[in-house]
Every structure is written in structure tokens, then in C-alpha cells.
Design a protein around this motif. Structure first.
Motif, PDB file in Angstrom:
ATOM      1  N   VAL A 387      17.881  34.864  33.985  1.00  0.00           N
ATOM      2  CA  VAL A 387      18.757  34.380  32.921  1.00  0.00           C
ATOM      3  C   VAL A 387      19.908  33.616  33.554  1.00  0.00           C
ATOM      4  O   VAL A 387      20.212  33.774  34.746  1.00  0.00           O
ATOM      5  CB  VAL A 387      19.288  35.540  32.062  1.00  0.00           C
ATOM      6  N   VAL A 388      20.546  32.764  32.746  1.00  0.00           N
ATOM      7  CA  VAL A 388      21.712  32.014  33.204  1.00  0.00           C
ATOM      8  C   VAL A 388      22.899  32.963  33.250  1.00  0.00           C
ATOM      9  O   VAL A 388      23.225  33.627  32.262  1.00  0.00           O
ATOM     10  CB  VAL A 388      21.994  30.824  32.275  1.00  0.00           C
ATOM     11  N   ARG A 389      23.573  33.021  34.402  1.00  0.00           N
ATOM     12  CA  ARG A 389      24.627  34.018  34.606  1.00  0.00           C
ATOM     13  C   ARG A 389      25.882  33.677  33.806  1.00  0.00           C
ATOM     14  O   ARG A 389      26.479  34.556  33.162  1.00  0.00           O
ATOM     15  CB  ARG A 389      24.956  34.108  36.090  1.00  0.00           C
ATOM     16  N   HIS A 390      26.327  32.417  33.835  1.00  0.00           N
ATOM     17  CA  HIS A 390      27.549  32.011  33.137  1.00  0.00           C
ATOM     18  C   HIS A 390      27.245  30.771  32.282  1.00  0.00           C
ATOM     19  O   HIS A 390      27.563  29.642  32.673  1.00  0.00           O
ATOM     20  CB  HIS A 390      28.669  31.688  34.129  1.00  0.00           C
ATOM     21  N   PRO A 391      26.615  30.919  31.123  1.00  0.00           N
ATOM     22  CA  PRO A 391      26.297  29.750  30.298  1.00  0.00           C
ATOM     23  C   PRO A 391      27.568  29.091  29.760  1.00  0.00           C
ATOM     24  O   PRO A 391      28.504  29.777  29.346  1.00  0.00           O
ATOM     25  CB  PRO A 391      25.453  30.343  29.168  1.00  0.00           C
ATOM     26  N   ASP A 392      27.602  27.740  29.784  1.00  0.00           N
ATOM     27  CA  ASP A 392      28.767  27.029  29.261  1.00  0.00           C
ATOM     28  C   ASP A 392      28.373  26.247  28.020  1.00  0.00           C
ATOM     29  O   ASP A 392      27.240  26.278  27.562  1.00  0.00           O
ATOM     30  CB  ASP A 392      29.367  26.120  30.337  1.00  0.00           C
ATOM     31  N   ARG A 393      29.355  25.522  27.483  1.00  0.00           N
ATOM     32  CA  ARG A 393      29.140  24.804  26.229  1.00  0.00           C
ATOM     33  C   ARG A 393      28.156  23.645  26.373  1.00  0.00           C
ATOM     34  O   ARG A 393      27.555  23.204  25.399  1.00  0.00           O
ATOM     35  CB  ARG A 393      30.480  24.270  25.697  1.00  0.00           C
ATOM     36  N   GLU A 394      27.976  23.111  27.570  1.00  0.00           N
ATOM     37  CA  GLU A 394      27.073  21.978  27.762  1.00  0.00           C
ATOM     38  C   GLU A 394      25.605  22.376  27.686  1.00  0.00           C
ATOM     39  O   GLU A 394      24.742  21.525  27.498  1.00  0.00           O
ATOM     40  CB  GLU A 394      27.348  21.334  29.122  1.00  0.00           C
ATOM     41  N   LEU A 395      25.317  23.648  27.830  1.00  0.00           N
ATOM     42  CA  LEU A 395      23.935  24.102  27.867  1.00  0.00           C
ATOM     43  C   LEU A 395      23.435  24.376  26.457  1.00  0.00           C
ATOM     44  O   LEU A 395      24.100  25.079  25.674  1.00  0.00           O
ATOM     45  CB  LEU A 395      23.829  25.365  28.726  1.00  0.00           C
ATOM     46  N   SER A 396      22.266  23.826  26.129  1.00  0.00           N
ATOM     47  CA  SER A 396      21.650  24.013  24.811  1.00  0.00           C
ATOM     48  C   SER A 396      20.223  24.507  24.994  1.00  0.00           C
ATOM     49  O   SER A 396      19.671  24.545  26.098  1.00  0.00           O
ATOM     50  CB  SER A 396      21.667  22.700  24.019  1.00  0.00           C
ATOM     51  N   HIS A 397      19.648  24.865  23.862  1.00  0.00           N
ATOM     52  CA  HIS A 397      18.273  25.369  23.883  1.00  0.00           C
ATOM     53  C   HIS A 397      17.304  24.327  24.460  1.00  0.00           C
ATOM     54  O   HIS A 397      17.349  23.152  24.110  1.00  0.00           O
ATOM     55  CB  HIS A 397      17.854  25.754  22.458  1.00  0.00           C
ATOM     56  N   ASN A 398      16.473  24.744  25.389  1.00  0.00           N
ATOM     57  CA  ASN A 398      15.407  23.953  25.993  1.00  0.00           C
ATOM     58  C   ASN A 398      15.928  22.851  26.923  1.00  0.00           C
ATOM     59  O   ASN A 398      15.195  21.923  27.259  1.00  0.00           O
ATOM     60  CB  ASN A 398      14.494  23.342  24.913  1.00  0.00           C
TER      61      ASN A 398
END
Length: 404
Positions: A387-398
Motif C-alpha cells: 500500500v502507499v504509505r503517505h498518499p497525497d492529494r495528487e494521487l487518484s484511483h488507478n
């Protein structure tokens, strides 16, 4: 001629077709979004516990301040801090000032104080008998639980609770015995004052000195008056206590104190020795205001814990020593867990970005206990998932991702 013309036309169409395909590929490559750089974590199984960690200090359970029974001239105290004392051992000598003869009312008051001290001694003896009965019952229950635990009829946790109860009962019995000894010496002091005054009224001279003796078995914790000189009745001289009967005092934020209760296991560390086991005896119902190192006003609650680790493992631990106390609210030996920073709310549900073929895919999970660093996952992931450890606002589904 016609075949050559047809060949030139076909060549042109092929050239422009290849050029168009290349142009489209270049545009796709240029216009498609760049992969997002991320840090990954792996869902893995292992032990986990939820604790509240605060700094505390040790304290002798029963402290006794020895004071001068009469006004007089104190001789220099020869004892030092840490010296062991026995009940009845000479602590200091006081040359009493000439006692005034008591009038009828003062004599009646002195006699009443003697009777009051005698009643207090009787009450202390009754409390000692009750504490002794409780200690014997707790010891028998501990032995019975130990036998049942070896046979597999009770759990290890019940045995530990019985062990803690037995330790507390022994401590209460020791405290009751100390109270009985103190009451006995208070009666002796009251009798002495009455007898000295009676001797004065009969024309007898005062004794050369009055001995101040230890009321308990323990050690000298502090010397409040070392040098000789005039003292008044009730002036403190020494402070005594039993360094083998220690408790741990921890000031906990009131926000955390509501989750604590007597009987919760506690782990002590950071004192310079091995980790010790303790158990909460009391959570005081009254809070107080404290100022943190950053100058912030905090409401704190005092929590008292008893050590259940054998004395030989902490015999170098003394009164007023610093310890780190970890109150264990929950623990498990084998659970699936991921970093707490990987979890966020999406559509009011806990969600993570699951890595699938270099892409981040939204995945709803079922969470359990969390200690702020890692969180238990009860559903939605399997061991080994990344899993992504620190997801930010730039990351979206897929979205495509690239590992740092």
C-alpha cells in the motif's frame, strides 16, 4: 507507367500513415500524466500493542516523619541518608526543657491524649488482623490458581491477577503493621509527657535526655535537622521508610486517564535496568493543572502502580527514581497490520491505495486497534499486499506510480 504511378501513390499513403501513427504516439507519450512518486509499505503479521507511555517516578509507599516529642535541645544526628534502622533504635537525643507542672485541666487533657493514643493503637491492631486475614486468603488463592494453571484449567491472565492481588495484600499488611508500630510509639510519647510532668510536680528532676527512637523497620530517607540546637515540640528531625516497598507515581493526561483502571498491566523501563512488570492500583479521581515544558496548561491525573516483579531484579531502584511507564491497554501476538499513515477516509470509509501492477487502486479496508503508528487490518487486505504509505492529494484511483 500506370504501375509506377500506383506505386508512388501507395508509397505516399504508407509514408503519411506511418507519420500519423508516430505523431499520435508522440502526443500520447507527451500528454499522458507522469507517474506519481510514492513510498510503499507491506501489510504484514506480527505482535502489536496499544499503550499509553508517560514518565513517572518511584515513591516509598509508607513514609514516616520523626519529630521531636518535646521542646528542648537536640543533639547532633549521627545517622546518614540510607542507613538502615530497626524499631526502637535510637535516632536522636533531646535534652528536654524543664516541664511545667500541669494544672487540673492540662492533666485531664494529657490523660485524654493517652487514652486517645491507646484507642488508636487498638484500632491499628484490628486493621492489622484484618489485613493479615486478607493476605492469607490472597496467598491461598494464588496457590490454588497456580495449581489450576499448571493443570490447564485457568488462563495465565487469571494467575497473574491472583499474583497481583497477593502482592497488594502483602503490601497492605506491611503498611498496617507500620501503622500499628507508629500508634504504639505515639502512645508511649503521650505517656512520657504525662509521666515527666507528674515527676516534675512531685519535685523530681528531669531526665538527662529524651531518646527519639525509630517507630518502624526501614531506612533513613532524609535528614531534616542534622545539626544540634533548640527544637520545638513537633519539629521534624528525620524521615523514614521501607525502600523495599516502592510504588510508581505517574502523572497522566486526563484525556488518557479515562482509559485506565485498576488492574491494567504496566511495563516499567528507562530506569537503568531490565524491564519491570507492574499493575495499576489506583487512578485518583481528582485532576490537577500542570504546565508542560512548552508552557502549555494541561490537566493531569495521578496514577499509582505497584511493582509485581521480584525485588531482586530492582533492588538498586530507590525512592524518587525516574521510570518510563507504559500502560498496556490492548495487545495481540499475531495480527495483520499496516502503517496508520496509509489509511484515509474516502466516502466515510477507511481506505488505502493498494498497489496493483504499478498502479494505485482505491481499496476499502476494515480497521481495528491502532497505536498511532500502525493499525490492525481485519479485512480488505492480505499479508504481503503493498500500500502507499503517505498518499497525497495528487494521487487518484488507478494512477501510475513510481517508487522512491
Amino acid at each position: 507507367m500506370m504501375m509506377a504511378a500506383g506505386t508512388r501513390v501507395a508509397g505516399k499513403w504508407l509514408f503519411w500513415s506511418v507519420l500519423g501513427v508516430l505523431t499520435i504516439l508522440v502526443l500520447i507519450h507527451v500528454l499522458r500524466p507522469e507517474p506519481v512518486w510514492v513510498d510503499l509499505a507491506t501489510a504484514q503479521r506480527g505482535p502489536m500493542e496499544v499503550t499509553i507511555v508517560e514518565e513517572g517516578k518511584t515513591r516509598v509507599k509508607d513514609r514516616y516523619v520523626v519529630s521531636s516529642p518535646v521542646a528542648g535541645y537536640l543533639h547532633r544526628v549521627t545517622l546518614d541518608v540510607g542507613d538502615p534502622v530497626m524499631p526502637g533504635e535510637l535516632l536522636a537525643e533531646v535534652d528536654p526543657m524543664p516541664a511545667n507542672m500541669l494544672d487540673t485541666r492540662s492533666r485531664a487533657e494529657a490523660e485524654a491524649r493517652v487514652e486517645s493514643a491507646r484507642s488508636a493503637l487498638n484500632a491499628a491492631r484490628q486493621r492489622t488482623q484484618a489485613a493479615r486475614a486478607d493476605a492469607e486468603l490472597a496467598a491461598a488463592e494464588h496457590e490454588r490458581m497456580a495449581t489450576l494453571e499448571r493443570s490447564g484449567y485457568v488462563s495465565r491472565e487469571l494467575l497473574q491477577q491472583a499474583q497481583a492481588t497477593a502482592a497488594r495484600s502483602r503490601a497492605i499488611l506491611k503498611s498496617a503493621r507500620f501503622d500499628e508500630e507508629v500508634a504504639s510509639h505515639e502512645l508511649a510519647a503521650a505517656r512520657t509527657r504525662l509521666e515527666v510532668s507528674a515527676a516534675r510536680s512531685e519535685g523530681q528532676g528531669p531526665a538527662e535526655y529524651l531518646a527519639v527512637r525509630s517507630p518502624v523497620n526501614g531506612s533513613v530517607l532524609s535528614i531534616l535537622r542534622k545539626s544540634e540546637g533548640v527544637v520545638q515540640a513537633g519539629d521534624a528531625i528525620l524521615e523514614l521508610g521501607d525502600p523495599s516497598a516502592l510504588e510508581v507515581v505517574v502523572d497522566v493526561l486526563s484525556f488518557d486517564a479515562v482509559n485506565l483502571e485498576p488492574g491494567i498491566a504496566t511495563r516499567l523501563s528507562g530506569w537503568g535496568g531490565t524491564t519491570l512488570d507492574a499493575v495499576i492500583r489506583r487512578v485518583e479521581p481528582v485532576g490537577f493543572e500542570d504546565i508542560s515544558a512548552l508552557g502549555v496548561e494541561e490537566q493531569r491525573v495521578r496514577v499509582i502502580a505497584d511493582m509485581i516483579t521480584p525485588r531482586d531484579r530492582w533492588e538498586m531502584l530507590g525512592d524518587g527514581y525516574r521510570v518510563d511507564a507504559a500502560f498496556i491497554l490492548w495487545q495481540s501476538a499475531d495480527v495483520l497490520q499496516i502503517p496508520a499513515s496509509a489509511i484515509f477516509q474516502h466516502n466515510d470509509q477507511p481506505t488505502v491505495f493498494l498497489v496493483t501492477e504499478d498502479r494505485a487502486v482505491l481499496q476499502t479496508v476494515v480497521t481495528g486497534q491502532s497505536n498511532g503508528l500502525v493499525t490492525v487490518v481485519n479485512g480488505g487486505l492480505t499479508e504481503g499486499d503493498q500500500v502507499v504509505r503517505h498518499p497525497d492529494r495528487e494521487l487518484s484511483h488507478n494512477d501510475r506510480i513510481r517508487v522512491r
